[in-house]
Design a protein around this motif. Structure first.
Motif, PDB file in Angstrom:
ATOM      1  N   ARG A   1      13.934  -5.684  -1.592  1.00 39.73           N
ATOM      2  CA  ARG A   1      12.646  -4.995  -1.491  1.00 39.73           C
ATOM      3  C   ARG A   1      11.449  -5.864  -1.892  1.00 39.73           C
ATOM      4  NH1 ARG A   1      12.246  -0.605   0.552  1.00 39.73           N
ATOM      5  NH2 ARG A   1      10.123  -0.270  -0.147  1.00 39.73           N
TER       6      ARG A   1
ATOM      7  N   ARG B   1       8.140  -6.594   0.372  1.00 38.88           N
ATOM      8  CA  ARG B   1       6.781  -6.382  -0.115  1.00 38.88           C
ATOM      9  C   ARG B   1       5.924  -7.628   0.092  1.00 38.88           C
ATOM     10  NH1 ARG B   1       4.103  -2.489  -3.231  1.00 38.88           N
ATOM     11  NH2 ARG B   1       2.564  -3.549  -4.525  1.00 38.88           N
TER      12      ARG B   1
ATOM     13  N   GLN C   1       5.115  -7.906   3.675  1.00 38.09           N
ATOM     14  CA  GLN C   1       4.104  -6.898   4.033  1.00 38.09           C
ATOM     15  C   GLN C   1       2.712  -7.365   3.600  1.00 38.09           C
ATOM     16  OE1 GLN C   1       5.777  -3.348   2.155  1.00 38.09           O
ATOM     17  NE2 GLN C   1       6.189  -2.507   4.185  1.00 38.09           N
TER      18      GLN C   1
ATOM     19  N   SER D   1      11.157   4.691  12.809  1.00 36.35           N
ATOM     20  CA  SER D   1      12.178   4.908  11.785  1.00 36.35           C
ATOM     21  C   SER D   1      13.385   5.585  12.414  1.00 36.35           C
ATOM     22  CB  SER D   1      11.636   5.757  10.635  1.00 36.35           C
ATOM     23  OG  SER D   1      11.442   7.081  11.049  1.00 36.35           O
TER      24      SER D   1
ATOM     25  N   TRP E   1      11.029   0.804   9.468  1.00 32.74           N
ATOM     26  CA  TRP E   1      11.142  -0.671   9.561  1.00 32.74           C
ATOM     27  C   TRP E   1       9.936  -1.322   8.904  1.00 32.74           C
ATOM     28  CZ3 TRP E   1      15.884  -1.198   9.857  1.00 32.74           C
ATOM     29  CH2 TRP E   1      16.678  -0.476  10.734  1.00 32.74           C
ATOM     30  N   GLU E   2      10.117  -1.586   7.612  1.00 29.01           N
ATOM     31  CA  GLU E   2       8.971  -2.010   6.797  1.00 29.01           C
ATOM     32  C   GLU E   2       8.530  -3.449   7.005  1.00 29.01           C
ATOM     33  OE1 GLU E   2       8.656   0.160   2.712  1.00 29.01           O
ATOM     34  OE2 GLU E   2      10.727  -0.510   2.980  1.00 29.01           O
ATOM     35  N   ASP E   3       9.312  -4.230   7.758  1.00 24.61           N
ATOM     36  CA  ASP E   3       8.809  -5.571   8.070  1.00 24.61           C
ATOM     37  C   ASP E   3       7.719  -5.497   9.149  1.00 24.61           C
ATOM     38  OD1 ASP E   3      11.031  -4.697   9.612  1.00 24.61           O
ATOM     39  OD2 ASP E   3      11.395  -6.718  10.379  1.00 24.61           O
TER      40      ASP E   3
ATOM     41  N   ILE F   1       3.696  -0.466   7.244  1.00 26.47           N
ATOM     42  CA  ILE F   1       3.573  -0.067   5.829  1.00 26.47           C
ATOM     43  C   ILE F   1       3.406   1.445   5.814  1.00 26.47           C
ATOM     44  CG2 ILE F   1       2.165  -0.191   3.733  1.00 26.47           C
ATOM     45  CD1 ILE F   1       1.350  -3.020   4.577  1.00 26.47           C
ATOM     46  N   ALA F   2       4.253   2.112   5.028  1.00 23.54           N
ATOM     47  CA  ALA F   2       4.202   3.580   4.965  1.00 23.54           C
ATOM     48  C   ALA F   2       3.592   4.016   3.642  1.00 23.54           C
ATOM     49  CB  ALA F   2       5.615   4.145   5.092  1.00 23.54           C
TER      50      ALA F   2
ATOM     51  N   LEU G   1       0.563   5.375   8.336  1.00 31.42           N
ATOM     52  CA  LEU G   1       1.236   4.132   8.733  1.00 31.42           C
ATOM     53  C   LEU G   1       0.239   3.040   9.094  1.00 31.42           C
ATOM     54  CD1 LEU G   1       4.030   5.644  11.026  1.00 31.42           C
ATOM     55  CD2 LEU G   1       4.391   4.541   8.802  1.00 31.42           C
TER      56      LEU G   1
ATOM     57  N   HIS H   1      15.280  -0.801   3.626  1.00 31.69           N
ATOM     58  CA  HIS H   1      13.982  -0.265   4.049  1.00 31.69           C
ATOM     59  C   HIS H   1      13.855   1.206   3.632  1.00 31.69           C
ATOM     60  CE1 HIS H   1      13.042  -3.679   6.976  1.00 31.69           C
ATOM     61  NE2 HIS H   1      14.184  -3.987   6.378  1.00 31.69           N
TER      62      HIS H   1
END
Ligand code: DLL
Length: 433
Positions: free
Chosen positions: A13, A17, A20, A246, A258-260, A263-264, A285, A317
């Motif tokens: 994680r 981050r 991101q 997602s 999919w956080e790559d 950004i949620a 988002l 994620h």
């Protein structure tokens, strides 16, 4: 089950981050330089691209809402040169103008990867046959699933929605193992099988990728039973990309965002303040790799919460819960907030009822009235009147005890409500405001 991009899907994680942060800084610079509306919004908020040094600064940025996109229709939010745009989709929504989404080749590439991740997640691989029964066209469902299946190396079958007889014969003849469509269409297809003399055991289906509208755990159970498959939830919206933002994994406990690439955040839709993990609010988002139409802090109107804990599937994620409803389709009935999905959950606890319902809202003598029309099973339809009255009373009680509101349930004969091949329309609100 399988990964498509294992290193990314299981990235620690802290590393996500970091990625991101870097990508957010780039995206903010990009939109400030190329999208007039963002430059204006940021100037008004007194924030310059240099002020955004990482993800911790995201709350300094202004929100984007659907109205902004409509005001700048059609291409005001496009951040790339038109020569670089290779695809344009649009979503009709329930009211007003279309909302446009423009993609570069790189955007389509990423979208394909992300949908391929979603398919691998539910057990698809290059040997799979993926029956795509989402609509093809301006709607993102069909082509999103199609490119994902091809990217995975599976065989994409572009059936599109509609013509249920043909859907069923193709499912049987081709022995497809994955089906992609809206959950309401999946139920419809399942119910039509017997009409064509087909038993679920004659199909080769193993899993379904269902989304584009809210659905409940009860509906999942019914689909899984009627089609003999595992039913998975997929989420997305045209403005952000399309399906595959997602997706649920084998744990069936929340959809990994999919956080790559996104950004949620969750905010309180009234105060607009950020909420903590676990609290229900509106999903916001930010796209951090899009070139065609990057969006900053886009208010989705979808209500859910985020689950940060490590998932048993190994993916890192963050997960979002089921969409409870939209902050704009929430019904306020005599002061109580009610979502159509809550009514669905309560009613599908009654086994004599089918998952086809319609909610009518009216105001009589200054009082909000809700009528829920719902179809009976064949057995109940043929039963004595007293039996039907008892089921009606029971279902009214179910709703009352779970939602705290009284409603009138009208039982309908099987097959009396129109079936949906795309997104189902569940509510008619006749109140005058
Ligand atoms: O519905 C994209 C999509 C296609 C998603 C196929 C999944 C499968 P739009 O037409 O722009 O895009 O509608 C987006 O649909 O903001 C939600 O309110 C709703 N929605 C989408 N997926 C889900 C889901 C596509 N799994 C809007 N659960 C979103 C609940 C969903 N609501």
């Amino acid at each position: 089950m399988g990964y498509f991009q294992k290193d990314i899907e299981t990235m620690p994680r802290e590393q996500i981050r970091q990625l991101q942060s870097e990508r957010l800084v780039q995206t903010v610079k990009r939109v400030y330089d190329s999208v007039e509306c963002y430059r204006k919004k940021m100037d008004e908020a007194g924030v310059k691209p240099e002020d955004i040094k990482g993800i911790e600064d995201i709350t300094k940025l202004p929100f984007t809402v659907k109205h902004d996109l409509r005001e700048n229709y059609p291409f005001g939010f496009v951040s790339a040169d038109m020569s670089e745009i290779t695809r344009i989709h649009a979503s009709s929504g329930t009211t007003g103008k279309l909302t446009v989404a423009a993609y570069t080749k790189h955007d389509i590439d990423i979208w394909s990867d992300l949908f391929a991740r979603c398919l691998a997640m539910v057990g698809a691989d290059k040997n799979s046959k993926v029956h795509v029964a989402y609509g093809y066209g301006l709607f993102t469902g069909g082509l999103g699933a199609h490119y994902g299946a091809e990217r995975l190396g599976a065989a994409a079958i572009p059936v599109s929605s509609g013509n249920t007889a043909r859907q069923i014969s193709l499912l049987k003849d081709f022995q497809s193992d994955i089906i992609c469509c809206t959950p309401s269409y999946a139920i419809y297809i399942a119910d039509e099988l017997s009409k064509f003399g087909v038993d679920k055991s004659e199909l080769g289906l193993k899993a379904g990728v269902f989304g584009a509208e809210p659905w409940s755990e009860e509906m999942r159970k019914q689909i899984e039973e009627k089609l003999g498959i595992k039913a998975y939830d997929i989420y997305g919206l045209s403005e952000i990309m399309g399906p595959g933002v997602s997706m649920e994994c084998e744990a069936q406990n929340g959809k990994h965002i999919w956080e790559d690439h996104f950004i949620a955040e969750i905010i309180d839709p009234n105060t607009l303040e950020p909420l903590d993990y676990g609290q229900v609010g509106e999903l916001v988002l930010t796209t951090i790799t899009k070139e065609g139409m990057p969006l900053i802090r886009y208010r989705t109107r979808d209500l859910c919460s985020l689950i940060p804990e490590k998932c048993s599937c190994g993916r890192t994620h963050v997960r979002m819960t089921r969409v409870l409803g939209r902050s704009d389709d929430m019904l306020i009935i005599r002061g109580v907030n009610v979502f159509p999905s809550q009514i669905e959950s309560a009613l599908l606890n009654v086994p004599e009822l089918l998952p086809f319902y319609h909610i009518n809202v009216d105001r009589r003598n200054m009082m909000d009235m809700i009528e829920v029309q719902i179809e009976m099973t064949e057995e109940l339809f043929k039963a004595e009147n007293e039996v039907r009255l008892a089921v009606k009373a029971l279902s009214e009680k179910e709703i009352n005890s779970s939602l705290g509101i009284s409603v009138i349930v009208t039982l309908l004969a099987p097959n009396s409500l129109p079936r949906s091949e795309g997104k189902a329309k569940r509510v008619t609100d006749n109140r005058k405001y």
